[in-house]
Design a protein around this motif. Structure first.
Motif, PDB file in Angstrom:
ATOM      1  N   ASN A  77       0.849  -1.199   0.000  1.00 44.03           N
ATOM      2  CA  ASN A  77       0.000   0.000   0.000  1.00 44.03           C
ATOM      3  C   ASN A  77       0.882   1.245   0.000  1.00 44.03           C
ATOM      4  O   ASN A  77       1.080   1.901   1.023  1.00 44.03           O
ATOM      5  N   ASN A  78       1.393   1.588  -1.173  1.00 47.65           N
ATOM      6  CA  ASN A  78       2.388   2.654  -1.282  1.00 47.65           C
ATOM      7  C   ASN A  78       1.821   4.007  -1.714  1.00 47.65           C
ATOM      8  O   ASN A  78       2.360   5.044  -1.336  1.00 47.65           O
ATOM      9  N   ALA A  79       0.774   4.029  -2.503  1.00 48.80           N
ATOM     10  CA  ALA A  79       0.317   5.274  -3.140  1.00 48.80           C
ATOM     11  C   ALA A  79       0.049   6.374  -2.113  1.00 48.80           C
ATOM     12  O   ALA A  79      -0.550   6.144  -1.060  1.00 48.80           O
ATOM     13  N   ALA A  80       0.499   7.580  -2.434  1.00 47.23           N
ATOM     14  CA  ALA A  80       0.344   8.721  -1.532  1.00 47.23           C
ATOM     15  C   ALA A  80       0.582  10.008  -2.308  1.00 47.23           C
ATOM     16  O   ALA A  80       1.050   9.988  -3.447  1.00 47.23           O
ATOM     17  N   ASN A  81       0.276  11.132  -1.650  1.00 42.69           N
ATOM     18  CA  ASN A  81       0.554  12.448  -2.224  1.00 42.69           C
ATOM     19  C   ASN A  81       0.856  13.397  -1.074  1.00 42.69           C
ATOM     20  O   ASN A  81      -0.005  13.660  -0.237  1.00 42.69           O
ATOM     21  N   ASP A  82       2.094  13.881  -1.045  1.00 40.96           N
ATOM     22  CA  ASP A  82       2.523  14.751   0.065  1.00 40.96           C
ATOM     23  C   ASP A  82       2.432  16.228  -0.315  1.00 40.96           C
ATOM     24  O   ASP A  82       3.315  17.024   0.003  1.00 40.96           O
TER      25      ASP A  82
ATOM     26  N   VAL B  66       2.097  -4.618   3.402  1.00 45.17           N
ATOM     27  CA  VAL B  66       3.018  -3.568   3.833  1.00 45.17           C
ATOM     28  C   VAL B  66       2.355  -2.225   3.552  1.00 45.17           C
ATOM     29  O   VAL B  66       2.138  -1.863   2.391  1.00 45.17           O
ATOM     30  N   ASN B  67       1.991  -1.528   4.611  1.00 50.28           N
ATOM     31  CA  ASN B  67       1.407  -0.198   4.488  1.00 50.28           C
ATOM     32  C   ASN B  67       2.505   0.858   4.534  1.00 50.28           C
ATOM     33  O   ASN B  67       3.569   0.636   5.110  1.00 50.28           O
ATOM     34  N   PHE B  68       2.208   2.019   3.959  1.00 49.16           N
ATOM     35  CA  PHE B  68       3.202   3.092   3.974  1.00 49.16           C
ATOM     36  C   PHE B  68       2.739   4.247   4.838  1.00 49.16           C
ATOM     37  O   PHE B  68       1.727   4.883   4.578  1.00 49.16           O
ATOM     38  N   SER B  69       3.526   4.483   5.878  1.00 48.33           N
ATOM     39  CA  SER B  69       3.394   5.653   6.725  1.00 48.33           C
ATOM     40  C   SER B  69       4.451   6.658   6.267  1.00 48.33           C
ATOM     41  O   SER B  69       4.841   6.676   5.104  1.00 48.33           O
ATOM     42  N   SER B  70       4.932   7.483   7.171  1.00 47.80           N
ATOM     43  CA  SER B  70       5.964   8.476   6.860  1.00 47.80           C
ATOM     44  C   SER B  70       6.543   8.988   8.162  1.00 47.80           C
ATOM     45  O   SER B  70       5.842   9.040   9.190  1.00 47.80           O
ATOM     46  N   SER B  71       7.799   9.388   8.124  1.00 47.04           N
ATOM     47  CA  SER B  71       8.384  10.017   9.313  1.00 47.04           C
ATOM     48  C   SER B  71       7.851  11.429   9.508  1.00 47.04           C
ATOM     49  O   SER B  71       8.089  12.047  10.553  1.00 47.04           O
ATOM     50  N   ALA B  72       7.110  11.957   8.528  1.00 54.32           N
ATOM     51  CA  ALA B  72       6.630  13.337   8.607  1.00 54.32           C
ATOM     52  C   ALA B  72       5.792  13.580   9.854  1.00 54.32           C
ATOM     53  O   ALA B  72       5.860  14.654  10.459  1.00 54.32           O
ATOM     54  N   TRP B  73       4.974  12.601  10.244  1.00 52.69           N
ATOM     55  CA  TRP B  73       4.121  12.810  11.415  1.00 52.69           C
ATOM     56  C   TRP B  73       4.915  12.741  12.715  1.00 52.69           C
ATOM     57  O   TRP B  73       4.483  13.274  13.747  1.00 52.69           O
ATOM     58  N   MET B  74       6.076  12.128  12.689  1.00 53.33           N
ATOM     59  CA  MET B  74       6.909  12.040  13.888  1.00 53.33           C
ATOM     60  C   MET B  74       7.755  13.295  14.071  1.00 53.33           C
ATOM     61  O   MET B  74       8.091  13.680  15.199  1.00 53.33           O
ATOM     62  N   ILE B  75       8.116  13.921  12.960  1.00 59.24           N
ATOM     63  CA  ILE B  75       9.025  15.068  12.985  1.00 59.24           C
ATOM     64  C   ILE B  75       8.266  16.378  13.117  1.00 59.24           C
ATOM     65  O   ILE B  75       8.628  17.262  13.899  1.00 59.24           O
TER      66      ILE B  75
ATOM     67  N   VAL C  64       6.362  18.679   9.964  1.00 61.36           N
ATOM     68  CA  VAL C  64       6.861  19.377   8.775  1.00 61.36           C
ATOM     69  C   VAL C  64       5.856  20.441   8.383  1.00 61.36           C
ATOM     70  O   VAL C  64       4.652  20.166   8.299  1.00 61.36           O
ATOM     71  N   ASN C  65       6.322  21.655   8.127  1.00 61.47           N
ATOM     72  CA  ASN C  65       5.430  22.735   7.724  1.00 61.47           C
ATOM     73  C   ASN C  65       4.631  22.344   6.479  1.00 61.47           C
ATOM     74  O   ASN C  65       5.184  21.801   5.523  1.00 61.47           O
ATOM     75  N   GLY C  66       3.332  22.651   6.507  1.00 65.49           N
ATOM     76  CA  GLY C  66       2.491  22.432   5.346  1.00 65.49           C
ATOM     77  C   GLY C  66       1.988  21.020   5.174  1.00 65.49           C
ATOM     78  O   GLY C  66       1.315  20.720   4.190  1.00 65.49           O
ATOM     79  N   LEU C  67       2.289  20.140   6.126  1.00 62.91           N
ATOM     80  CA  LEU C  67       1.903  18.740   5.976  1.00 62.91           C
ATOM     81  C   LEU C  67       1.001  18.252   7.103  1.00 62.91           C
ATOM     82  O   LEU C  67       0.988  17.058   7.420  1.00 62.91           O
ATOM     83  N   SER C  68       0.226  19.139   7.685  1.00 67.63           N
ATOM     84  CA  SER C  68      -0.571  18.740   8.850  1.00 67.63           C
ATOM     85  C   SER C  68      -1.601  17.662   8.514  1.00 67.63           C
ATOM     86  O   SER C  68      -1.772  16.699   9.276  1.00 67.63           O
ATOM     87  N   VAL C  69      -2.290  17.787   7.387  1.00 70.06           N
ATOM     88  CA  VAL C  69      -3.315  16.799   7.038  1.00 70.06           C
ATOM     89  C   VAL C  69      -2.653  15.505   6.579  1.00 70.06           C
ATOM     90  O   VAL C  69      -3.045  14.397   6.981  1.00 70.06           O
TER      91      VAL C  69
END
Length: 253
Positions: A94-99, A143-152, A154-159
């Motif tokens: 489950n990789n598809a995403a848009n940041d 295998v699902n895809f998360s991101s380190s963005a929610w742990m760190i 990052v400006n502009g990536l709240s949603v």
């Protein structure tokens, strides 16, 4: 440099979302090299067809199915086509995403719903569909895809970060529920992966250098680094690993 071969992936049917570029394309190629039977979906038709053609020239052609997976009926149809043409799905990536970046003050309800649809919602329903095939064959790996963005943070990536944090909760819940069917469910949280899209939209050379400096390992993280973790979590070598989220970030955090 030679990397691991996974005999258990030979001829397994692997379904990858968002496989036309970036990390997804690296995973399509990695599974093809392992001689798995790969199907992938993407909205980017031309890059996806080019990838499939290039890999076909090497002797192991993946199956590309154009699909906007925010349309759940289209997603189910694509997964059924893969099952009919290749066999029961034993590995789901489950990789598809848009940041896409957006200031929190500017987020509308429509923006929120669209971001959740492309980064979270389809992961649940793809897993639900894949479970049917995996039951047929006595087990599988998701295998699902998360991101380190929610742990760190990052400006502009709240949603986006909200969706990617939710992927970890989804992974742990599905691992518990799917375990009796011998289905393993794990997640990968990539760090600052330097892809063509990141270079084009978000990162200049100074940004890339800054990320390297913050990492414990002082080289740029690339899509192939993430793909190798996906191979391991899909192979029988990880047969007793489930309900985990693995950071692949060079020690960024």
């Amino acid at each position: 440099m030679p990397y691991a071969r996974y005999p258990s992936l030979l001829d397994k049917v692997v379904f990858i979302t968002g496989g036309g570029s970036g990390i997804g394309a690296a995973m399509v190629e990695a599974f093809v090299v392992q001689k798995a039977n790969v199907a992938f979906v993407d909205v980017q038709v031309e890059p996806s067809r080019a990838l499939a053609a290039r890999l076909a020239a090497s002797g192991q052609a993946p199956l590309f199915i154009p699909c906007d997976l925010t349309d759940l009926n289209a997603l189910e149809a694509a997964m059924e086509e893969a099952r009919q043409r290749l066999g029961p799905i034993s590995v789901l990536i489950n990789n598809a995403a848009n940041d896409q970046r957006q200031d929190a003050d500017e987020v509308s309800e429509e923006d929120w719903d669209r971001t959740m649809a492309v980064n979270l919602k389809h992961q649940f329903f793809a897993a639900q569909i894949a479970r049917r095939s995996m039951r047929e064959i006595g087990g599988g790996a998701i295998v699902n895809f998360s991101s380190s963005a929610w742990m760190i943070g990052v400006n502009g990536l709240s949603v986006y970060a909200t969706a990617k944090a939710a992927v970890v909760g989804l992974t742990k819940s599905l691992a518990r529920e799917f375990g009796p069917d011998n289905i393993r469910v794990n997640a990968i949280a990539p760090g600052a992966v330097i892809t063509e899209r990141q270079r084009r939209l978000w990162m200049n050379e100074q940004d890339i250098a800054d990320y390297r400096a913050r990492q414990c390992l002082k080289r740029s993280l690339v899509a192939e680094d993430v793909a190798r973790m996906a191979l391991f979590l899909s192979a029988d070598d990880s047969a007793m690993i489930t309900k985990q989220c693995f950071l692949v970030d060079g020690g960024l955090r």
